[in-house]
Design an enzyme around this catalytic site. Structure first.
Site, short mmCIF file in Angstrom:
data_model
loop_
_atom_site.label_atom_id
_atom_site.label_comp_id
_atom_site.label_asym_id
_atom_site.label_seq_id
_atom_site.Cartn_x
_atom_site.Cartn_y
_atom_site.Cartn_z
N THR A 1 6.27 -9.28 -0.87
CA THR A 1 5.59 -8.17 -1.52
C THR A 1 6.41 -6.91 -1.28
O THR A 1 6.45 -6.39 -0.16
CB THR A 1 4.17 -7.99 -0.95
OG1 THR A 1 3.45 -9.20 -1.17
CG2 THR A 1 3.45 -6.84 -1.64
N LYS B 1 0.75 -8.32 -8.05
CA LYS B 1 0.53 -8.59 -6.62
C LYS B 1 0.01 -7.34 -5.91
O LYS B 1 -0.95 -7.40 -5.13
CB LYS B 1 1.85 -9.05 -5.98
CG LYS B 1 1.86 -9.10 -4.46
CD LYS B 1 0.88 -10.11 -3.87
CE LYS B 1 0.99 -10.14 -2.35
NZ LYS B 1 -0.10 -10.92 -1.74
N LYS C 1 1.15 -0.79 4.47
CA LYS C 1 2.39 -0.79 3.70
C LYS C 1 2.11 -1.10 2.22
O LYS C 1 2.62 -0.45 1.31
CB LYS C 1 3.36 -1.84 4.26
CG LYS C 1 4.65 -1.97 3.48
CD LYS C 1 5.26 -3.38 3.58
CE LYS C 1 4.42 -4.41 2.83
NZ LYS C 1 5.08 -5.69 2.59
#
Lengths: 270, 270, 270, 270
Positions: free
Chosen positions: B79, B155, B224
Site C-alpha cells: 500500500t 486500496k 500512514k
C-alpha cells in the site's frame, strides 16, 4: 405499520395530522377517529410522529394522557430525544400508563413487508402486553432493557451510523472516482469484500447513481436525528466528532435546497 | 502469501529485511537469497513492504531495476502513495519491466488461508502473465483497469473506509453505552440488522471488548494510510473531512503511546 | 526586500527564476547573475523561494553548496518544512556554511516599507554576521534561539493563526449577517472592542468586502503552509484539529478555482 | 454593573437567586427585594442571568410581565438564544413593555471599571430611554439596529471568536513548543507582530501559563454559548465548522472535569 395490524385482524383506531393517511387506512378497515384521544381509547397506543414537537402537540398538549384509561400501554415508535423520552415516561407513569420505547430500523418498504427491526425497551410487563401487536409490525424485536431511553439511544446511534456510512461511502467513492474508478465498480469491490451490509449496499447504490429521489428518509429529518444524537451525547459529556461533522454536512445540504431529498444527498456532487 | 506460493508448487526466491521471515520460508521450501536483486531474478517479482520509503530503498536505490531481465512483471502488493505508483510504473517501463499494482484486503490470517481480496490494475498482458501466481494468494482478483494507480486509489479508499468504520462504531457504541446499553448488546443489534458486514463484525468485536492486541494492522501503519489517502485526495483537489478527522484521531493515539496496537485502538476509552 | 538592501548601499547579486524580477532589481542597481551559484558568491546568501522543491532545485540540485566559499552565511527567509530546514542546516554545516532561518511576517507592501517582522534562529555568530543585512529588511528581528527549525516552527504557527483568523472571521461575520448585521458594522464592533489587531483589521476588511484580488498571499500558497504545519505537528505527534479543518477549506477553495486569489478567499460566499 | 448604577446615583432594586449578591449590593445602597416582580417595579429592568432557562423561570414563569407597569423598558444583558430573544420581545410587546437586547463584552473586572462594551439593539425610543442607565455600565454602546436579535447574534459571534481564538492560540503554541519555543516567547512574537489584540494578549497569557483559575468565564458557560451559536447558525442554515469543532473541545473538557475552570482551559495540556 398500521396496515399490517389491520391485515392481522387487530382493531385499529387511526388518527393522523394528514387526512389522506387516515382515509387510506379507513379504506383498509381501520376506524378513522378525529382526535388523538379517541385513538388512544384502546389497549395499546402506537405512535409514529416526526419529532418531539409533534408528539408534544398531539399527545401532551392535547391532554391525551388525562383522558386515557389506566393500564394503557403507550408504544412510541417515534425517533425522539432522550430528554423527551424521560418526560413522556414520567408523565405516563403519573397516569398509570405504561410507556415503551419501540423505534424501528427500516424504510417504508420494509415496514410494508413487516421487515422492520424494532428496538424495544420498557418494563417487562408492558412489553409483554404489547408484544402481540409489535410482532405484527416487525420481523424482530430487540429487547434493550427496562429503561425506555435505552432503545432511543440505540436508535439514535444506529441512525448516526447510517449517516456516517453515507458520508464515508461518498468520500471514498469520490476518491476512487478521481483516479478513474467508476462508482459502480468501486461499490462492487467494497460490497464484494468486507463492507457487504444492507446499509452499504443500499446507500452505496443511491450514491453511485446520485439518485436521491424518492426520499426513503428526508435529509431534513436526518438533520434532526443528528441533532438529537449530539444532544444525547452532550448530555452524557461525550464528544462525537464524526457526528459534529455530519451536522455541518446536513446543514450545508439544506442550505443548498436539498432538505427534501433522501438523506444520502449529503454526498451530492456539485 | 509466499507460503501459499510454495505450497502451490511455485519456485520462490525469498528476501526480507528480517532474516527470521526468510528463514521461515526457507524451511518451507523457498530459496533464501541475500539481496532484492537476486529475488527479482524471476518471472514475477512480488513485493509486500511497509511504505514508499522501504520500496525506494529495497528496489530503486538498490538498483534492482537495472539488473533484472526485460520481461519481468513486478506485482507490487504494498500500500503506497499514488505519486510513487506512477514513479515506479514509469521507471519499470523504462527498463522493459511490466508493473502491476496488486494491493490486498485482508489481515494476516486471511492471507494464510488464501482468503485475501486482491485489487489488480496494470496492462492486461502483464496481469495475464502474473495471474497464475496472484490467484494462489487471493480468493478473488478484482480487475480495476490498465492504470496501476487505480488499484492503489481503491486500496486507499477501502482502508479509509475501515478506519472510518472503526471510528463510527466507537462513537456509536460509546453513545449507547452512556445510556446503559452493553457494547456487545449494541454490536448484536447493528450486525443483526443493517450493518452486518465482515468489517463491522470484526472491528466491532475488538472495540466492544477493548482488545487491541495482537495488532492485525498496527495503528501507526493506519496513520500512514490515512496520510496517503489525504495526499491522494489533495492531489485531486478533493476535501475528505472524515479522513481529516481520522488523521487527528490517529495522531492523538500515537501521542498517547498506542502506535503499536491494532488500529482499532483509535477508539480506546480513557 | 532586495530593493531595500540596494537602497541601503549593499552590493546585491540578484538571481530569480523570473527574469523580470531580476531586471527590475538590476535597474535599481543590483548585479544580475545567471545562476544561483553566482548569487551565492557573497558574504550573505538571502533566499526567498516558494517551497521546499524550489529550494532543492535552485540550491541543492544546482550544487550551490559545493561551490561556495567556506564562511558564507545562508539566511533563508523562505517558509519551508521543518524536515527540510534540518536537511539544509546539516548540509550547510558539512560545507562550512552557516545556516540561519529568517522567515518573515508581512505582505509585499510591508516588505517594500521595511515593516516586515523577521523570525530569526541559528548560531549566534552567524546571526551576528548577518544582522546588518537582515535589519535593513525588517523592522524587527525576533531572536528564537540557536536551532534554525525554531524560527520555521514559529512561522508556520503564525501562518496557521492567520488562516484560522480568516476562517473565524468568515464564520462569525456570516452568522451576524444571517441576522441582518452588515459585515462592515460587525467588523467595526470586533475591531473596536477586543479583537483589534492588524490581522483581524486587514483580513476582516477583505472578507467584509469579499475582495480577494490582488492576492497579498495566494490561496494555493496558504494551502501549502497549512500542509507544512500539519506535517510539522504530525512529526511531533500533535493533533491540530483547526489546522485539519483549514486544510479541507483550502482544498475546497482550490477545487472551485480560487487558488490564485488571496488566501482570505477561503471565506468566499457562494 | 449594579454597583456602578448605585455609585452613579440611580435607585437600584436588587434581586438575585443568590442572597449574598443581593446583600452585597444592599450594603452599597441598593434596595434588596424578594422577587423579580418587585425588582421590575421600575423604569428600566436590567437583567443579567446565565441562560434561557434562568430567565424563563425568573421572568416569564414568575409572571413578571403580567404585573409590571406599561412603559417599562426591559434591557436584557444576558447571553441567550436568538429564538428566546424573539419570544421575549413578542411577549413584552403584548404587555406594552419595551425590549432591548444589551449583551456585553468584557469580564467581571471590566464590568467593575465601567469598561464593558455593550451591544445594543431595539427600538430607538426604548434605547434612548434606557441610555442614561446603560451608559453608566459600559464604556461604549454599539448600536446594532431595531431588531433585538441582532445584538444577540453579534454577541454570540463575538463569543465564538473568543473561543476560536483560545483554541487557535492553544494549537499554535503547542506546535511552537514542540519545536522548543517557550510559550511566553511565542506569545511575545504574536502579540508583538500582527495578532496584538486584547483577546489574544489576555487569553494568550492564561494559556501560556496554563493558569485557568479563577475563571473569568466558566468553561461550562462557554459550552452553552457555543451551543447557542450553533443553534443560531443552524436556524439560518449556516454551517460553522470551527464552532462544531469547538463544541467537541468543550464537551471533552467538561468530561475530564474542567467545567468550572476558565473557558481557556479547553487548551489544557494533558
Amino acid at each position: 405499520m398500521a396496515a399490517r395490524l389491520i391485515a392481522a385482524g387487530h382493531h385499529v383506531r387511526a388518527w393522523n395530522r394528514s387526512h389522506q393517511a387516515v382515509d387510506d387506512l379507513a379504506a383498509k378497515g381501520a376506524l378513522a377517529v378525529a382526535t388523538p384521544a379517541e385513538a388512544a381509547d384502546a389497549e395499546i397506543l402506537c405512535c409514529m410522529l416526526a419529532d418531539d414537537a409533534a408528539i408534544r402537540t398531539a399527545i401532551l398538549d392535547a391532554g391525551v394522557l388525562e383522558s386515557v384509561k389506566r393500564g394503557l400501554v403507550f408504544a412510541n415508535c417515534s425517533t425522539i430525544s432522550v430528554a423527551f423520552v424521560r418526560e413522556l415516561a414520567r408523565r405516563c407513569a403519573e397516569r398509570g400508563v405504561g410507556y415503551i420505547a419501540a423505534p424501528v430500523l427500516g424504510r417504508p418498504d420494509a415496514a410494508a413487508d413487516g421487515k422492520l427491526h424494532m428496538l424495544v425497551a420498557g418494563s417487562s410487563a408492558d412489553v409483554e402486553r404489547a408484544r402481540p401487536v409489535l410482532e405484527v409490525m416487525a420481523q424482530k424485536l430487540w429487547a434493550l432493557g427496562e429503561e425506555p431511553e435505552c432503545a432511543n439511544a440505540v436508535k439514535l446511534a444506529a441512525n448516526f451510523m447510517i449517516a456516517a456510512t453515507i458520508e464515508q461511502i461518498g468520500e471514498a467513492m469520490e476518491l476512487a472516482g478521481a483516479y478513474g474508478v467508476e462508482p459502480t465498480k468501486f461499490l462492487a469491490v467494497i460490497t464484494g469484500t468486507i463492507f457487504g451490509s444492507p446499509a452499504v449496499a443500499n446507500y452505496g447504490r443511491a450514491i453511485a447513481e446520485q439518485r436521491f429521489q424518492p426520499a426513503g428518509f428526508a435529509l431534513k429529518l436526518g438533520a434532526k436525528d443528528v441533532r438529537l444524537t449530539l444532544a444525547a451525547a452532550e448530555e452524557a459529556s461525550l464528544p462525537m466528532p464524526v457526528a459534529s461533522l455530519l451536522r455541518d454536512r446536513f446543514i450545508a445540504a439544506i442550505a443548498r435546497g436539498d432538505g427534501e431529498l433522501d438523506w444520502s444527498a449529503i454526498t451530492k456532487r456539485r
